[in-house]
Design a protein around this motif. Sequence first.
Motif, PDB file in Angstrom:
ATOM      1  N   PHE A 152      -9.200  -0.802   1.204  1.00 48.22           N
ATOM      2  CA  PHE A 152     -10.403  -1.617   1.097  1.00 48.22           C
ATOM      3  C   PHE A 152     -10.434  -2.514  -0.133  1.00 48.22           C
ATOM      4  CE2 PHE A 152     -11.483   2.268   3.442  1.00 48.22           C
ATOM      5  CZ  PHE A 152     -11.813   1.704   4.653  1.00 48.22           C
ATOM      6  N   THR A 153      -9.759  -2.111  -1.197  1.00 51.61           N
ATOM      7  CA  THR A 153      -9.756  -2.893  -2.428  1.00 51.61           C
ATOM      8  C   THR A 153      -9.367  -4.341  -2.163  1.00 51.61           C
ATOM      9  OG1 THR A 153      -9.176  -0.916  -3.665  1.00 51.61           O
ATOM     10  CG2 THR A 153      -8.821  -3.013  -4.766  1.00 51.61           C
TER      11      THR A 153
ATOM     12  N   ALA B 115     -23.139  -5.609   2.798  1.00 50.16           N
ATOM     13  CA  ALA B 115     -22.023  -6.303   2.157  1.00 50.16           C
ATOM     14  C   ALA B 115     -21.452  -5.391   1.077  1.00 50.16           C
ATOM     15  CB  ALA B 115     -22.486  -7.612   1.544  1.00 50.16           C
ATOM     16  N   VAL B 116     -20.153  -5.121   1.166  1.00 46.72           N
ATOM     17  CA  VAL B 116     -19.471  -4.274   0.190  1.00 46.72           C
ATOM     18  C   VAL B 116     -18.687  -5.187  -0.743  1.00 46.72           C
ATOM     19  CG1 VAL B 116     -17.799  -2.417  -0.136  1.00 46.72           C
ATOM     20  CG2 VAL B 116     -19.325  -2.402   1.874  1.00 46.72           C
ATOM     21  N   HIS B 117     -19.041  -5.140  -2.015  1.00 46.51           N
ATOM     22  CA  HIS B 117     -18.397  -5.998  -3.009  1.00 46.51           C
ATOM     23  C   HIS B 117     -17.429  -5.247  -3.906  1.00 46.51           C
ATOM     24  CE1 HIS B 117     -20.843  -9.496  -2.048  1.00 46.51           C
ATOM     25  NE2 HIS B 117     -21.820  -8.630  -1.855  1.00 46.51           N
ATOM     26  N   HIS B 118     -17.489  -3.910  -3.875  1.00 43.05           N
ATOM     27  CA  HIS B 118     -16.603  -3.110  -4.724  1.00 43.05           C
ATOM     28  C   HIS B 118     -16.233  -1.842  -3.963  1.00 43.05           C
ATOM     29  CE1 HIS B 118     -14.927  -1.593  -8.476  1.00 43.05           C
ATOM     30  NE2 HIS B 118     -15.451  -0.429  -8.149  1.00 43.05           N
ATOM     31  N   ASN B 119     -14.917  -1.603  -3.805  1.00 40.20           N
ATOM     32  CA  ASN B 119     -14.428  -0.388  -3.174  1.00 40.20           C
ATOM     33  C   ASN B 119     -13.030  -0.122  -3.730  1.00 40.20           C
ATOM     34  OD1 ASN B 119     -13.476   1.656  -1.501  1.00 40.20           O
ATOM     35  ND2 ASN B 119     -14.506   0.851   0.301  1.00 40.20           N
ATOM     36  N   ASP B 120     -12.882   0.967  -4.447  1.00 39.12           N
ATOM     37  CA  ASP B 120     -11.614   1.299  -5.100  1.00 39.12           C
ATOM     38  C   ASP B 120     -10.616   2.002  -4.186  1.00 39.12           C
ATOM     39  OD1 ASP B 120     -12.357   0.227  -7.520  1.00 39.12           O
ATOM     40  OD2 ASP B 120     -13.161   2.115  -8.294  1.00 39.12           O
ATOM     41  N   LEU B 121     -11.020   2.340  -2.967  1.00 34.06           N
ATOM     42  CA  LEU B 121     -10.127   3.080  -2.079  1.00 34.06           C
ATOM     43  C   LEU B 121      -9.216   2.145  -1.293  1.00 34.06           C
ATOM     44  CD1 LEU B 121     -12.670   5.646  -0.634  1.00 34.06           C
ATOM     45  CD2 LEU B 121     -10.991   6.023  -2.442  1.00 34.06           C
ATOM     46  N   PRO B 122      -7.912   2.461  -1.252  1.00 29.33           N
ATOM     47  CA  PRO B 122      -7.026   1.639  -0.427  1.00 29.33           C
ATOM     48  C   PRO B 122      -7.331   1.912   1.051  1.00 29.33           C
ATOM     49  CG  PRO B 122      -5.802   3.456  -1.436  1.00 29.33           C
ATOM     50  CD  PRO B 122      -7.213   3.523  -1.949  1.00 29.33           C
TER      51      PRO B 122
ATOM     52  N   MET C  14       0.848  -1.174   0.000  1.00 32.21           N
ATOM     53  CA  MET C  14       0.000   0.000   0.000  1.00 32.21           C
ATOM     54  C   MET C  14       0.892   1.235   0.000  1.00 32.21           C
ATOM     55  SD  MET C  14      -2.877   1.140   2.772  1.00 32.21           S
ATOM     56  CE  MET C  14      -1.886   0.750   4.155  1.00 32.21           C
ATOM     57  N   ASP C  15       0.580   2.215  -0.819  1.00 34.50           N
ATOM     58  CA  ASP C  15       1.339   3.453  -0.880  1.00 34.50           C
ATOM     59  C   ASP C  15       0.727   4.460   0.069  1.00 34.50           C
ATOM     60  OD1 ASP C  15       2.953   2.388  -2.841  1.00 34.50           O
ATOM     61  OD2 ASP C  15       1.673   3.128  -4.471  1.00 34.50           O
ATOM     62  N   GLY C  16       1.566   5.134   0.862  1.00 32.59           N
ATOM     63  CA  GLY C  16       1.099   6.175   1.755  1.00 32.59           C
ATOM     64  C   GLY C  16       0.424   5.631   2.996  1.00 32.59           C
ATOM     65  N   PRO C  17      -0.126   6.534   3.807  1.00 27.99           N
ATOM     66  CA  PRO C  17      -0.757   6.124   5.065  1.00 27.99           C
ATOM     67  C   PRO C  17      -2.085   5.420   4.809  1.00 27.99           C
ATOM     68  CG  PRO C  17      -1.058   8.480   4.713  1.00 27.99           C
ATOM     69  CD  PRO C  17      -0.162   7.981   3.607  1.00 27.99           C
TER      70      PRO C  17
END
Length: 146
Positions: free
Chosen positions: A79-80, A70-77, A1-4
């Motif tokens: 969570f991806t 239920a979360v099936h799609h999340n583009d934010l690190p 993961m890049d960054g905090p």
Amino acid sequence: MDGPPHDVPEADALTRPYWEAAARGRLLVRRCGACGRAHHYPREFCPHCWGEEVTWEEASGRATLYTWSAVHHNDLPPFTGRVPYLAAVVDLAEGPRMMTELVDCPAGTARAGMPLEVAFRDGIPVFRSGPGGGEPGPGALGSTAR
């Protein structure tokens, strides 16, 4: 993961005790000395009576499931790499409602009102099925648990 990490707020003077306790596997809430009610997230004043006599208190770690999704799609690190996951709102035994993640809960077994217990993943409080709610797991979650 890049960054905090994006799922943990930056601690400040007010929230530092909360995050330090969580890193040690303890969940804290704030309690008002004026009205006696607990609240979460940490604030410098009571959101119920606006009293300023608030102190830290260790929570029991028990909660009930209020709602989840239920979360099936999340583009934010980060969570991806965790999808699918269960975003949840729980009612702590002390009274406050808290946003969190439900872990170790097989698909289709979550139900409103189920008892939960706190666990910690990388110093972040998450919840899993507690006594009477399925298979309670031992101790804290490791950093590889997702």
